[in-house]
Design a protein around this motif. Sequence first.
Motif, PDB file in Angstrom:
ATOM      1  N   VAL A  41       1.143  -1.482  -0.299  1.00 49.18           N
ATOM      2  CA  VAL A  41      -0.426  -0.157   0.156  1.00 49.18           C
ATOM      3  C   VAL A  41       0.711   1.361   0.105  1.00 49.18           C
ATOM      4  O   VAL A  41       1.830   1.317   0.817  1.00 49.18           O
ATOM      5  CB  VAL A  41      -0.656   0.362   1.233  1.00 49.18           C
ATOM      6  CG1 VAL A  41      -1.727  -1.029   0.560  1.00 49.18           C
ATOM      7  CG2 VAL A  41      -0.423  -0.159   2.609  1.00 49.18           C
ATOM      8  N   GLY A  85      -0.023   4.647  -0.953  1.00 55.15           N
ATOM      9  CA  GLY A  85      -1.691   5.944  -1.530  1.00 55.15           C
ATOM     10  C   GLY A  85      -1.331   7.087  -0.814  1.00 55.15           C
ATOM     11  O   GLY A  85      -2.312   7.187  -0.542  1.00 55.15           O
ATOM     12  N   GLY A  86      -0.368   6.747   0.117  1.00 60.84           N
ATOM     13  CA  GLY A  86      -0.803   7.462   2.112  1.00 60.84           C
ATOM     14  C   GLY A  86       0.416   9.242   1.681  1.00 60.84           C
ATOM     15  O   GLY A  86       0.778   9.147   0.089  1.00 60.84           O
ATOM     16  N   GLN A  87      -0.213  10.029   2.212  1.00 59.96           N
ATOM     17  CA  GLN A  87       0.277  11.637   1.398  1.00 59.96           C
ATOM     18  C   GLN A  87       1.757  12.214   1.891  1.00 59.96           C
ATOM     19  O   GLN A  87       2.613  12.805   1.753  1.00 59.96           O
ATOM     20  CB  GLN A  87      -0.341  12.354   1.873  1.00 59.96           C
ATOM     21  CG  GLN A  87      -2.261  12.331   1.434  1.00 59.96           C
ATOM     22  CD  GLN A  87      -2.979  13.502   1.798  1.00 59.96           C
ATOM     23  OE1 GLN A  87      -3.355  13.247   2.757  1.00 59.96           O
ATOM     24  NE2 GLN A  87      -3.711  14.354   0.939  1.00 59.96           N
ATOM     25  N   GLY A  88       2.089  10.922   2.783  1.00 57.47           N
ATOM     26  CA  GLY A  88       3.322  10.972   3.977  1.00 57.47           C
ATOM     27  C   GLY A  88       3.571  12.267   4.002  1.00 57.47           C
ATOM     28  O   GLY A  88       4.729  13.186   4.290  1.00 57.47           O
ATOM     29  N   SER A  89       2.100  12.935   4.910  1.00 54.91           N
ATOM     30  CA  SER A  89       2.655  14.871   5.172  1.00 54.91           C
ATOM     31  C   SER A  89       3.789  15.182   6.435  1.00 54.91           C
ATOM     32  O   SER A  89       4.202  15.791   6.451  1.00 54.91           O
ATOM     33  CB  SER A  89       1.061  15.205   5.906  1.00 54.91           C
ATOM     34  OG  SER A  89       0.452  13.783   6.705  1.00 54.91           O
ATOM     35  N   ARG A  90       4.123  13.394   7.091  1.00 52.78           N
ATOM     36  CA  ARG A  90       4.577  14.216   8.496  1.00 52.78           C
ATOM     37  C   ARG A  90       6.051  14.068   7.714  1.00 52.78           C
ATOM     38  O   ARG A  90       7.021  14.584   8.627  1.00 52.78           O
ATOM     39  CB  ARG A  90       4.597  12.505   9.458  1.00 52.78           C
ATOM     40  CG  ARG A  90       3.341  12.895  10.224  1.00 52.78           C
ATOM     41  CD  ARG A  90       3.325  11.962  11.184  1.00 52.78           C
ATOM     42  NE  ARG A  90       2.858  10.282  10.536  1.00 52.78           N
ATOM     43  CZ  ARG A  90       2.275   9.116  10.971  1.00 52.78           C
ATOM     44  NH1 ARG A  90       3.306   8.866  12.334  1.00 52.78           N
ATOM     45  NH2 ARG A  90       2.046   8.763   9.486  1.00 52.78           N
ATOM     46  N   LYS A 121       6.247   8.391  -0.784  1.00 55.48           N
ATOM     47  CA  LYS A 121       7.076   8.591   0.361  1.00 55.48           C
ATOM     48  C   LYS A 121       8.122   6.995  -0.728  1.00 55.48           C
ATOM     49  O   LYS A 121       9.122   7.391  -0.454  1.00 55.48           O
ATOM     50  CB  LYS A 121       5.981   7.779   1.139  1.00 55.48           C
ATOM     51  CG  LYS A 121       7.241   7.758   2.309  1.00 55.48           C
ATOM     52  CD  LYS A 121       6.001   7.208   3.145  1.00 55.48           C
ATOM     53  CE  LYS A 121       5.743   7.964   4.379  1.00 55.48           C
ATOM     54  NZ  LYS A 121       5.381   7.432   5.893  1.00 55.48           N
ATOM     55  N   GLN A 144      -6.903   3.764  -4.854  1.00 54.85           N
ATOM     56  CA  GLN A 144      -7.981   3.927  -4.032  1.00 54.85           C
ATOM     57  C   GLN A 144      -8.452   4.838  -4.095  1.00 54.85           C
ATOM     58  O   GLN A 144      -7.750   6.244  -5.281  1.00 54.85           O
ATOM     59  CB  GLN A 144      -7.244   3.469  -2.616  1.00 54.85           C
ATOM     60  CG  GLN A 144      -6.553   4.989  -2.302  1.00 54.85           C
ATOM     61  CD  GLN A 144      -5.855   4.805  -0.982  1.00 54.85           C
ATOM     62  OE1 GLN A 144      -4.354   4.744  -1.090  1.00 54.85           O
ATOM     63  NE2 GLN A 144      -6.492   5.564   0.172  1.00 54.85           N
ATOM     64  N   PRO A 152      -7.289  10.743   0.282  1.00 56.04           N
ATOM     65  CA  PRO A 152      -6.756   8.798  -0.149  1.00 56.04           C
ATOM     66  C   PRO A 152      -7.586   8.695   0.864  1.00 56.04           C
ATOM     67  O   PRO A 152      -7.664   8.527   2.861  1.00 56.04           O
ATOM     68  CB  PRO A 152      -6.071   9.194   0.544  1.00 56.04           C
ATOM     69  CG  PRO A 152      -4.763   9.942   0.441  1.00 56.04           C
ATOM     70  CD  PRO A 152      -5.378  10.839   0.336  1.00 56.04           C
ATOM     71  N   GLY A 168      -7.704   6.325   2.813  1.00 59.14           N
ATOM     72  CA  GLY A 168      -6.816   5.091   4.331  1.00 59.14           C
ATOM     73  C   GLY A 168      -6.752   4.008   3.513  1.00 59.14           C
ATOM     74  O   GLY A 168      -7.276   3.827   2.707  1.00 59.14           O
ATOM     75  N   VAL A 212       5.009   0.523   2.372  1.00 60.85           N
ATOM     76  CA  VAL A 212       6.120   1.364   1.708  1.00 60.85           C
ATOM     77  C   VAL A 212       6.929   1.510   3.206  1.00 60.85           C
ATOM     78  O   VAL A 212       8.206   2.229   2.113  1.00 60.85           O
ATOM     79  CB  VAL A 212       5.647   2.212   0.885  1.00 60.85           C
ATOM     80  CG1 VAL A 212       5.334   3.420   1.229  1.00 60.85           C
ATOM     81  CG2 VAL A 212       6.279   2.628  -0.908  1.00 60.85           C
ATOM     82  N   LYS A 265       8.467   7.130   8.748  1.00 58.47           N
ATOM     83  CA  LYS A 265       7.576   8.227   9.278  1.00 58.47           C
ATOM     84  C   LYS A 265       7.193   9.929   8.965  1.00 58.47           C
ATOM     85  O   LYS A 265       5.972  10.804   9.247  1.00 58.47           O
ATOM     86  CB  LYS A 265       6.615   8.200  11.168  1.00 58.47           C
ATOM     87  CG  LYS A 265       6.106   6.635  10.535  1.00 58.47           C
ATOM     88  CD  LYS A 265       4.966   5.844  10.239  1.00 58.47           C
ATOM     89  CE  LYS A 265       4.632   5.173  10.498  1.00 58.47           C
ATOM     90  NZ  LYS A 265       3.365   4.441   8.619  1.00 58.47           N
TER      91      LYS A 265
HETATM   92  P1  UTP Z   1       0.293   5.939   7.557  1.00 58.30           P
HETATM   93  O1  UTP Z   1      -0.909   5.581   7.783  1.00 58.30           O
HETATM   94  O2  UTP Z   1       1.752   6.241   8.065  1.00 58.30           O
HETATM   95  O3  UTP Z   1       0.480   7.226   6.671  1.00 58.30           O
HETATM   96  O4  UTP Z   1       0.373   4.806   6.478  1.00 58.30           O
HETATM   97  P2  UTP Z   1       1.056   8.083   5.481  1.00 58.30           P
HETATM   98  O5  UTP Z   1       0.359   8.727   4.144  1.00 58.30           O
HETATM   99  O6  UTP Z   1       2.816   7.701   4.366  1.00 58.30           O
HETATM  100  O7  UTP Z   1       2.299   9.402   6.240  1.00 58.30           O
HETATM  101  P3  UTP Z   1       1.112  10.386   6.867  1.00 58.30           P
HETATM  102  O8  UTP Z   1       0.273  10.182   8.255  1.00 58.30           O
HETATM  103  O9  UTP Z   1       0.462  11.035   5.553  1.00 58.30           O
HETATM  104  O10 UTP Z   1       2.570  10.955   7.908  1.00 58.30           O
HETATM  105  C1  UTP Z   1       0.966   3.129   5.994  1.00 58.30           C
HETATM  106  C2  UTP Z   1       0.995   3.173   4.815  1.00 58.30           C
HETATM  107  O11 UTP Z   1      -0.347   2.865   4.291  1.00 58.30           O
HETATM  108  C3  UTP Z   1      -0.445   3.318   3.784  1.00 58.30           C
HETATM  109  C4  UTP Z   1       1.261   4.821   3.417  1.00 58.30           C
HETATM  110  O12 UTP Z   1       1.061   4.672   2.241  1.00 58.30           O
HETATM  111  C5  UTP Z   1       1.590   3.404   4.340  1.00 58.30           C
HETATM  112  O13 UTP Z   1       2.278   2.560   3.581  1.00 58.30           O
HETATM  113  N1  UTP Z   1      -1.630   4.686   2.811  1.00 58.30           N
HETATM  114  C6  UTP Z   1      -2.155   5.515   4.213  1.00 58.30           C
HETATM  115  C7  UTP Z   1      -2.163   4.287   2.066  1.00 58.30           C
HETATM  116  O14 UTP Z   1      -1.754   3.566   1.019  1.00 58.30           O
HETATM  117  N2  UTP Z   1      -3.599   5.127   1.775  1.00 58.30           N
HETATM  118  C8  UTP Z   1      -3.150   5.919   2.330  1.00 58.30           C
HETATM  119  O15 UTP Z   1      -5.077   6.678   2.429  1.00 58.30           O
HETATM  120  C9  UTP Z   1      -3.011   6.689   3.823  1.00 58.30           C
END
Ligand code: UTP
Length: 471
Positions: free
Chosen positions: A108, A110-115, A122, A190, A215, A217, A247, A403
């Motif tokens: 997975v 798709g997260g925004q990796g904001s932190r 990411k 997603q 996204p 989640g 990821v 993170k």
């Molecule tokens: P995190 O919950 O740590 O979020 O994702 P994040 O996006 O990496 O970082 P922040 O919270 O914005 O700083 C854990 C894993 O879940 C994936 C992320 O890509 C990471 O592999 N993920 C998270 C998704 O694929 N989709 C989402 O909507 C959220």
Amino acid sequence: MMPNDATYERLHARLAAAKQEHVLRFWHALSTSERMRLAAQVEQVDPALVAQLYAKRDAAQDFRALAARAEGPPAFRLGDDRPVISREAAQRRGAEALAAGKVGAILVAGGQGSRLGFEHAKGMFPIGPVSGHSLFQILFEKLLATRRRYGAAIPLYVMTSDATHDETAAYLAEHDYFGLPAADVRLFKQGNLPAVDAATGQLLLEQRGSLALSPDGHGGMLQALVASGSLADMQARGLAQLFYFQVDNPLVVMCDPTFIGYHLASGSEMSTQVVAKTAPDDRVGNVVSIDGKVQIIEYSDLPSECAARRNADGALALWAGSIAVHVFDTAFLARVAGTPEGLPYHVARKAAAYIDAEGNRVEPQGDEKNAIKFERFIFDLLPAARKSIVMEVDVAEAFAPVKNADGPAKDSPTTVKRQMVALHRRWLEAAGASVAADADVEIRPTFALDAEEAARRVSLPLEVQTATLFE
Ligand code: UTP
């Protein structure tokens, strides 16, 4: 197709039923392409669902009552001298499933990796302590080496989102999937969920012609697997199990055969790798057992007196921290994807800039959390599993998530690289090499996937004086 008045009328009707038509306020001033984008976004949003989620935003589960009944989960623990299934038997069973081509992998991303605050997806973050290789490269090469080890295809499904898709697709294609056959890598996207104003429940505009979407989640995986045809593809390929990873963890033991073997030998439908928590307030999901069902309670939801509970021997009662590595039966995913209720939604209050009624951009002030976002978590599938097992792993060997940006916080690029170097140093030293105290070492997955392979691959005597990549 020109988005015309008929489009406006259609969108207006859809939104007005939930009193959300304000998002079309600037429609007549938008360009054709902006209208098309907004129309596509509005079509994706279910206004009735948003209204329902907003109405229930404060109806949080009573975690105090729930956690009071929680116990540590039944688990295959490290150092267990009388396991029901021996590690060796489990490892053999998992290796057989891999060699038979019955296992796929799902990443997975798709997260925004904001932190982390990195301007790209990411997975593109350079994390190799010596090589500078990206998270994607390290993870893909681990999968490549695993395929070679078992002499079988392990198809990889990569979940992306609007936030990461285009860049990820281009990056992976440009690097030829780091050696994986393109036919065995399938990207799927997603969905999104809209952010709403915390005070009113109104959809927020990020720009005059664009909703504030994010996204949905990692739990969005379930719906997206079905909608994209990826679940059908897994079934068509005869994949019975899916190894799930995220990821940001370059230390993941890819398709861990022991884990897959415990899953299979126990008849589990969804399994979870955990580490033993070192302190009650460790920031990991707590894997617990409630009325015989394994489930995860987020650290933020676990009341401190429950987290602090200890057994007679002094060990934490709720000891198991999830590292977000799972094995799923594909048949289980197909079954739960077909149930109407699906995964629950979690509420997060966040700061989000938005466009007000006059078209001005408003930045949230101070630490004001003006917006509500909704997300689904994949681990909420756990209670739906008829059987679910937990396997403990050593954090030093299996878990180092990227993170946060470098700074005081843990789980940053610096701490992750340090952990990678420490692990690879141990592999080399166990093989009989000597490594200078200040020399960074990195072992490429295609050189060795574990300590045993490293021992077979290095030629002695070996003295490492400076930063070295073993490849
Ligand atoms: P995190 O919950 O740590 O979020 O994702 P994040 O996006 O990496 O970082 P922040 O919270 O914005 O700083 C854990 C894993 O879940 C994936 C992320 O890509 C990471 O592999 N993920 C998270 C998704 O694929 N989709 C989402 O909507 C959220």
